[in-house]
Design a protein around this motif. Structure first.
Motif, PDB file in Angstrom:
ATOM      1  N   ALA A  15      38.564  53.797  54.131  1.00  0.00           N
ATOM      2  CA  ALA A  15      37.883  53.431  53.068  1.00  0.00           C
ATOM      3  C   ALA A  15      38.528  53.117  51.748  1.00  0.00           C
ATOM      4  O   ALA A  15      38.401  52.102  51.026  1.00  0.00           O
ATOM      5  N   THR A  16      39.357  53.943  51.495  1.00  0.00           N
ATOM      6  CA  THR A  16      40.124  53.907  50.224  1.00  0.00           C
ATOM      7  C   THR A  16      41.304  52.876  50.231  1.00  0.00           C
ATOM      8  O   THR A  16      41.380  52.088  49.438  1.00  0.00           O
ATOM      9  N   VAL A  17      41.634  52.633  51.663  1.00  0.00           N
ATOM     10  CA  VAL A  17      42.742  51.708  51.908  1.00  0.00           C
ATOM     11  C   VAL A  17      42.241  50.393  51.616  1.00  0.00           C
ATOM     12  O   VAL A  17      42.785  49.277  50.982  1.00  0.00           O
ATOM     13  N   VAL A  18      41.069  49.970  52.173  1.00  0.00           N
ATOM     14  CA  VAL A  18      40.320  48.733  52.065  1.00  0.00           C
ATOM     15  C   VAL A  18      39.943  48.321  50.593  1.00  0.00           C
ATOM     16  O   VAL A  18      39.982  47.334  50.196  1.00  0.00           O
ATOM     17  N   SER A  19      39.692  49.546  50.137  1.00  0.00           N
ATOM     18  CA  SER A  19      39.026  49.395  48.601  1.00  0.00           C
ATOM     19  C   SER A  19      40.386  48.848  47.669  1.00  0.00           C
ATOM     20  O   SER A  19      40.449  47.929  47.100  1.00  0.00           O
ATOM     21  N   ALA A  20      41.613  49.550  48.176  1.00  0.00           N
ATOM     22  CA  ALA A  20      42.710  49.201  47.183  1.00  0.00           C
ATOM     23  C   ALA A  20      43.119  47.922  47.780  1.00  0.00           C
ATOM     24  O   ALA A  20      43.603  47.104  46.733  1.00  0.00           O
ATOM     25  N   GLY A  21      43.091  47.213  49.023  1.00  0.00           N
ATOM     26  CA  GLY A  21      43.188  46.137  49.326  1.00  0.00           C
ATOM     27  C   GLY A  21      42.498  44.976  48.786  1.00  0.00           C
ATOM     28  O   GLY A  21      43.088  43.729  48.294  1.00  0.00           O
ATOM     29  N   LEU A  22      41.156  45.239  48.686  1.00  0.00           N
ATOM     30  CA  LEU A  22      40.444  44.048  48.029  1.00  0.00           C
ATOM     31  C   LEU A  22      40.425  43.904  46.630  1.00  0.00           C
ATOM     32  O   LEU A  22      40.574  43.037  46.065  1.00  0.00           O
ATOM     33  N   LEU A  23      40.333  45.113  46.025  1.00  0.00           N
ATOM     34  CA  LEU A  23      40.419  45.272  44.524  1.00  0.00           C
ATOM     35  C   LEU A  23      41.665  44.982  44.039  1.00  0.00           C
ATOM     36  O   LEU A  23      41.961  44.384  42.937  1.00  0.00           O
ATOM     37  N   GLY A  24      42.949  45.554  44.512  1.00  0.00           N
ATOM     38  CA  GLY A  24      44.035  45.561  44.225  1.00  0.00           C
ATOM     39  C   GLY A  24      44.795  43.979  44.647  1.00  0.00           C
ATOM     40  O   GLY A  24      45.193  43.466  43.629  1.00  0.00           O
ATOM     41  N   GLY A  25      44.139  43.237  45.514  1.00  0.00           N
ATOM     42  CA  GLY A  25      44.700  42.116  45.744  1.00  0.00           C
ATOM     43  C   GLY A  25      43.895  41.076  44.716  1.00  0.00           C
ATOM     44  O   GLY A  25      44.661  40.205  44.328  1.00  0.00           O
ATOM     45  N   TYR A  26      42.756  41.324  44.644  1.00  0.00           N
ATOM     46  CA  TYR A  26      41.944  40.470  43.404  1.00  0.00           C
ATOM     47  C   TYR A  26      42.748  40.623  42.150  1.00  0.00           C
ATOM     48  O   TYR A  26      43.355  39.710  41.363  1.00  0.00           O
ATOM     49  N   ILE A  27      43.073  41.926  41.642  1.00  0.00           N
ATOM     50  CA  ILE A  27      43.456  42.169  40.432  1.00  0.00           C
ATOM     51  C   ILE A  27      45.142  41.682  40.374  1.00  0.00           C
ATOM     52  O   ILE A  27      45.472  40.861  39.130  1.00  0.00           O
ATOM     53  N   THR A  28      45.819  41.846  41.276  1.00  0.00           N
ATOM     54  CA  THR A  28      47.098  41.296  41.447  1.00  0.00           C
ATOM     55  C   THR A  28      47.213  39.682  41.108  1.00  0.00           C
ATOM     56  O   THR A  28      48.054  39.351  40.558  1.00  0.00           O
ATOM     57  N   ALA A  29      46.380  39.072  42.014  1.00  0.00           N
ATOM     58  CA  ALA A  29      46.098  37.632  41.977  1.00  0.00           C
ATOM     59  C   ALA A  29      45.856  37.066  40.483  1.00  0.00           C
ATOM     60  O   ALA A  29      46.420  36.255  39.986  1.00  0.00           O
ATOM     61  N   ARG A  30      44.749  37.725  40.011  1.00  0.00           N
ATOM     62  CA  ARG A  30      44.079  37.450  38.684  1.00  0.00           C
ATOM     63  C   ARG A  30      45.227  37.532  37.574  1.00  0.00           C
ATOM     64  O   ARG A  30      45.604  36.889  36.584  1.00  0.00           O
ATOM     65  N   GLU A  31      45.783  38.895  37.513  1.00  0.00           N
ATOM     66  CA  GLU A  31      46.679  39.254  36.299  1.00  0.00           C
ATOM     67  C   GLU A  31      48.090  38.411  36.502  1.00  0.00           C
ATOM     68  O   GLU A  31      48.667  38.192  35.699  1.00  0.00           O
ATOM     69  N   SER A  32      48.507  38.507  37.762  1.00  0.00           N
ATOM     70  CA  SER A  32      49.874  37.670  37.895  1.00  0.00           C
ATOM     71  C   SER A  32      49.742  36.210  37.699  1.00  0.00           C
ATOM     72  O   SER A  32      50.718  35.393  37.441  1.00  0.00           O
ATOM     73  N   GLY A  33      48.651  35.646  37.991  1.00  0.00           N
ATOM     74  CA  GLY A  33      48.544  34.036  38.279  1.00  0.00           C
ATOM     75  C   GLY A  33      49.099  33.645  39.573  1.00  0.00           C
ATOM     76  O   GLY A  33      49.279  32.626  39.746  1.00  0.00           O
ATOM     77  N   ILE A  34      49.567  34.792  40.097  1.00  0.00           N
ATOM     78  CA  ILE A  34      50.185  34.038  41.712  1.00  0.00           C
ATOM     79  C   ILE A  34      49.092  34.430  42.833  1.00  0.00           C
ATOM     80  O   ILE A  34      49.308  35.718  43.383  1.00  0.00           O
ATOM     81  N   ARG A  35      48.443  33.658  43.325  1.00  0.00           N
ATOM     82  CA  ARG A  35      47.242  34.138  44.358  1.00  0.00           C
ATOM     83  C   ARG A  35      48.147  34.795  45.592  1.00  0.00           C
ATOM     84  O   ARG A  35      47.547  35.451  46.044  1.00  0.00           O
TER      85      ARG A  35
END
Length: 107
Positions: A15-35
């Motif tokens: 549950a923690t891993v999938v949360s990190a994947g979905l939230l972290g993926g979104y934040i990474t794409a948004r903040e880096s500008g590299i989808r």
């Protein structure tokens, strides 16, 4: 002793891993500008979760949870147009993490 000590898959909180994947993926794409970079985070967390689901559950549950994880990512895009980006990401993350906990981690 190995150079890298990898946690036993049965002890991973997916549950923690999938949360990190979905939230972290979104934040990474948004903040880096590299989808695609967000996709790397999403895929890495998904792979880690699948490894644990295979160890903890059966194939059908693993396939179902994987489909929910990937489907949640896909569904968050049209949902974001209706309710906004953050609410959408939080909603699919909550649903996916809840299912991972109920079907895998709580056993």
């Amino acid at each position: 002793m190995a150079a890298i000590d990898i946690k036993n898959p049965k002890k991973v909180s997916t549950a923690t891993v999938v949360s990190a994947g979905l939230l972290g993926g979104y934040i990474t794409a948004r903040e880096s500008g590299i989808r695609p970079l967000g996709g790397v985070v999403l895929a890495a967390a998904g792979g880690w979760a699948v490894r644990s689901w295979l160890s903890k559950t059966n194939i059908a549950t693993t396939v179902g949870l994987t489909a929910l994880y990937v489907g949640g990512f896909g569904a968050s895009h049209p949902l974001a147009k209706k309710i906004g980006s953050w609410p959408s990401v939080l909603a699919v993350t909550g649903a996916t993490a809840g299912a991972a906990y109920l079907l895998s981690d709580s056993k």
